[in-house]
Scaffold this motif. Structure first.
Motif, short mmCIF file in Angstrom:
data_model
loop_
_atom_site.label_atom_id
_atom_site.label_comp_id
_atom_site.label_asym_id
_atom_site.label_seq_id
_atom_site.Cartn_x
_atom_site.Cartn_y
_atom_site.Cartn_z
N SER A 266 32.77 142.40 0.25
CA SER A 266 32.77 140.88 1.55
C SER A 266 31.92 139.70 0.57
CB SER A 266 31.74 141.14 2.82
OG SER A 266 30.58 141.85 2.33
N GLY A 267 30.98 140.11 -0.03
CA GLY A 267 29.68 138.58 -0.99
C GLY A 267 28.95 138.17 0.51
N ARG A 268 29.35 138.88 1.59
CA ARG A 268 28.92 138.60 3.01
C ARG A 268 27.14 139.22 2.91
NH1 ARG A 268 31.50 136.27 7.40
NH2 ARG A 268 29.09 135.90 8.08
N ALA A 269 25.68 138.95 3.47
CA ALA A 269 24.67 139.35 3.71
C ALA A 269 24.49 140.20 4.47
CB ALA A 269 23.70 138.87 3.02
N ALA A 270 23.98 141.32 4.75
CA ALA A 270 23.51 141.77 6.04
C ALA A 270 22.26 142.33 5.60
CB ALA A 270 24.85 143.03 6.16
N LEU A 271 21.44 142.66 7.41
CA LEU A 271 20.04 143.91 7.33
C LEU A 271 20.83 145.45 8.06
CD1 LEU A 271 18.17 141.49 8.92
CD2 LEU A 271 17.50 142.03 7.20
N ASP A 272 22.23 145.40 7.57
CA ASP A 272 22.56 147.34 8.46
C ASP A 272 21.34 147.38 9.04
OD1 ASP A 272 23.87 146.80 5.79
OD2 ASP A 272 22.09 147.65 4.27
N ARG A 294 20.78 151.51 9.40
CA ARG A 294 21.14 152.31 8.84
C ARG A 294 20.12 153.25 7.77
NH1 ARG A 294 24.26 152.24 3.66
NH2 ARG A 294 23.63 149.95 3.73
N LYS A 295 21.22 154.26 7.58
CA LYS A 295 20.17 154.98 6.55
C LYS A 295 20.37 154.69 4.97
CE LYS A 295 18.51 160.13 5.47
NZ LYS A 295 17.05 159.74 5.28
N GLY A 296 18.86 154.03 4.82
CA GLY A 296 18.72 153.78 3.05
C GLY A 296 19.26 152.79 2.97
N GLY A 297 19.88 151.79 4.62
CA GLY A 297 20.43 150.27 4.36
C GLY A 297 18.57 149.09 3.97
N ALA A 298 19.46 148.25 3.80
CA ALA A 298 18.28 147.79 3.55
C ALA A 298 17.19 146.79 4.43
CB ALA A 298 19.01 146.00 4.04
N ALA A 299 16.83 146.80 5.72
CA ALA A 299 16.94 146.87 7.12
C ALA A 299 15.40 148.10 6.91
CB ALA A 299 16.31 147.00 7.90
N GLU A 300 16.03 149.64 6.67
CA GLU A 300 14.87 150.64 6.52
C GLU A 300 14.44 150.71 5.27
OE1 GLU A 300 16.44 155.89 7.60
OE2 GLU A 300 16.89 154.60 5.35
N ALA A 302 12.92 148.21 3.67
CA ALA A 302 11.70 147.46 4.25
C ALA A 302 11.18 147.99 4.83
CB ALA A 302 12.50 146.44 3.95
N GLY A 303 11.36 148.35 5.61
CA GLY A 303 10.28 149.97 6.50
C GLY A 303 10.18 149.37 8.14
N LEU A 304 11.17 148.51 8.21
CA LEU A 304 11.56 147.70 9.84
C LEU A 304 12.48 148.92 10.32
CD1 LEU A 304 14.09 144.64 9.05
CD2 LEU A 304 10.98 145.14 9.95
N ARG A 305 12.18 149.85 11.71
CA ARG A 305 13.03 150.22 12.38
C ARG A 305 13.72 150.11 13.90
NH1 ARG A 305 6.72 152.92 12.48
NH2 ARG A 305 6.35 152.26 14.54
N SER A 306 13.68 151.05 14.44
CA SER A 306 14.14 151.32 15.38
C SER A 306 13.43 150.55 16.71
CB SER A 306 14.69 152.41 16.46
OG SER A 306 15.52 152.32 17.48
N GLY A 307 12.93 149.48 17.35
CA GLY A 307 12.70 148.71 18.63
C GLY A 307 11.37 147.39 17.51
N ASP A 308 11.46 147.46 16.77
CA ASP A 308 10.82 146.32 16.22
C ASP A 308 12.27 145.18 16.90
OD1 ASP A 308 9.45 147.86 15.43
OD2 ASP A 308 10.72 147.69 13.16
N ILE A 309 11.16 143.15 16.85
CA ILE A 309 12.30 142.82 17.36
C ILE A 309 12.23 141.45 16.43
CG2 ILE A 309 12.51 140.44 19.44
CD1 ILE A 309 11.35 142.72 21.36
N ILE A 310 12.81 141.07 15.66
CA ILE A 310 13.39 140.31 14.84
C ILE A 310 13.22 138.78 15.26
CG2 ILE A 310 14.59 139.11 12.61
CD1 ILE A 310 16.17 141.95 12.36
N THR A 311 12.49 138.03 14.84
CA THR A 311 12.62 136.59 15.48
C THR A 311 12.45 135.63 14.35
OG1 THR A 311 10.02 136.94 14.98
CG2 THR A 311 10.57 137.72 17.37
N GLY A 351 9.31 141.67 3.36
CA GLY A 351 9.73 141.33 2.41
C GLY A 351 11.27 143.07 2.30
N VAL A 352 12.56 141.93 2.97
CA VAL A 352 13.85 142.09 2.74
C VAL A 352 14.84 142.41 1.96
CG1 VAL A 352 15.76 143.12 4.04
CG2 VAL A 352 13.51 142.80 5.14
N THR A 353 14.93 143.63 0.93
CA THR A 353 16.46 143.01 0.28
C THR A 353 17.94 143.22 0.47
OG1 THR A 353 15.13 143.76 -2.26
CG2 THR A 353 17.33 143.52 -2.88
N LEU A 354 19.07 142.58 0.98
CA LEU A 354 19.48 141.75 1.72
C LEU A 354 21.04 143.50 0.90
CD1 LEU A 354 19.92 138.14 2.74
CD2 LEU A 354 19.40 140.33 4.19
N GLY A 355 21.42 143.89 1.93
CA GLY A 355 22.33 144.90 1.81
C GLY A 355 23.82 143.92 1.71
#
Length: 357
Positions: A266-272, A294-300, A302-311, A351-355
């Motif tokens: 797709s060439g489109r970036a995502a946080l997964d 998503r397990k193994g995805g960009a956000a996970e 980087a240590g992000l998890r369910s309940g975190d609020i991205i601002t 720091g997140v490496t985008l998926g």
């Protein structure tokens, strides 16, 4: 069938040029001492020739391209499409095909209605490819231009079937490039956030979706997809503000669908992540809560998890799902960005490496 982004409305007043009013002529200015002198015959002839040359170019472009623009009947809806190759592939918008699998296609020459089937739809970029079941003799594929050569001020023609009026042509200019807009998910829209859109003043109306935005070299430079609306007037159309998917993205998606039956890159970036908009104590949008990563995805990773609020993404504030998509629209898979988020009331960064979508 078109979904439209919300836009603020600028009120303009147009005053007719009454008899005796002062007008600027080519041969002179306007003063209060009497009428401006008439243009010299040579100047008038030059203006007439220039107008005639431009009109001839319009006619030539219409003759060249209009046979490659089709009307697509998808269930109860109508849209437009462009003949992509001589094998019967037609590219259009994903919101034109909707959930349908088979279609009625009418070509510009007014011959019998042709049957077509869905190859694949890619709602994330609001593009789809359908294929004619039987390819008629003489089917003409459109010529596609170069996105890098699209410039503000270029004269363009929009071709399609607005309001079901097949083989219609409107005229305008490229008003801006590089726009990022988001479709509504209501009214049949995909809800996609679309980057690098071409803004045009050519009239874009329901039914134009999936058609052709064409330059004066008879090249398709985009697919008309959205018309801006004014939410203060019940989402009435805002005249002169339309958007087309750039031809570079059209080619990228269509070529992959034709070759593989789906989009593979797709060439489109995502946080997964999947997320939802959250509001503050005043019920104003305040960020995007991660519902799942998503397990193994960009956000996970980087240590992000369910309940975190991205601002924030980098320096861009994030308040809604749409603003999150828009913040990522200009980024690329593999790019590293700083994500600001809150966890249990404390602000943090990662720091997140985008998926990839």
């Amino acid at each position: 069938m078109d979904s439209t982004p919300s836009r603020s409305r600028v009120r303009r007043s147009l005053t007719p040029l009454a008899a005796g009013a002062c007008a600027i002529a080519l041969a002179g200015g306007c003063t209060g001492r009497g009428p401006a002198p008439a243009a010299a015959p040579a100047q008038q002839a030059a203006v007439s020739r220039a107008a005639g040359d431009l009109e001839d170019r319009y006619r030539s472009v219409i003759r060249d391209v209009l046979p490659s623009v089709v009307q697509i009947g998808a269930g109860d809806g109508l849209g437009s499409g462009i003949v992509y190759d001589d094998k019967g592939h037609i590219v259009t918008n994903a919101h034109v095909v909707g959930s349908e699998k088979t279609f009625d296609v009418s070509v510009a020459t007014g011959e019998k209605v042709l049957k077509a089937s869905l190859v694949s739809s890619y709602p994330e970029q609001d593009l789809a490819v359908v294929k004619l079941d039987d390819v008629p003799d003489g089917l003409r594929a459109a010529e596609f231009g170069d996105t890098d050569e699209v410039e503000v001020g270029q004269i363009v023609l929009a071709m399609g079937s607005p309001l079901g009026l097949s083989s219609s042509v409107t005229q305008g200019i490229v008003s801006a490039v590089g726009r990022t807009v988001s479709e509504s998910s209501s009214g049949g829209g995909t809800g996609a956030t679309l980057a690098d859109m071409v803004q045009t003043s050519a009239a874009i109306n329901p039914g134009n979706s999936g058609g052709a935005l064409v330059n004066l070299d008879s090249e398709v430079i985009g697919i008309p997809t959205l018309a801006a609306t004014d939410p203060q007037l019940g989402d009435s159309a805002a005249p002169g503000i339309g958007f087309a998917i750039p031809v570079s993205m059209v080619r990228t998606v269509a070529d992959q669908i034709i070759e593989s039956g789906k989009v593979t890159d797709s060439g489109r970036a995502a946080l997964d992540i999947t997320g939802r908009t959250v509001v503050d104590d005043d019920y104003r949008p305040a960020g995007v809560a991660i519902v799942s990563a998503r397990k193994g995805g960009a956000a996970e990773e980087a240590g992000l998890r369910s309940g975190d609020i991205i601002t924030r993404i980098g320096g861009t504030r994030v308040t809604t799902i749409t603003s999150l998509s828009e913040a990522l629209a200009d980024d690329e898979p593999g790019q590293k960005v700083t994500v600001t988020y809150t966890r249990q009331g404390a602000s943090k960064t990662a720091g997140v490496t985008l998926g990839e979508i």
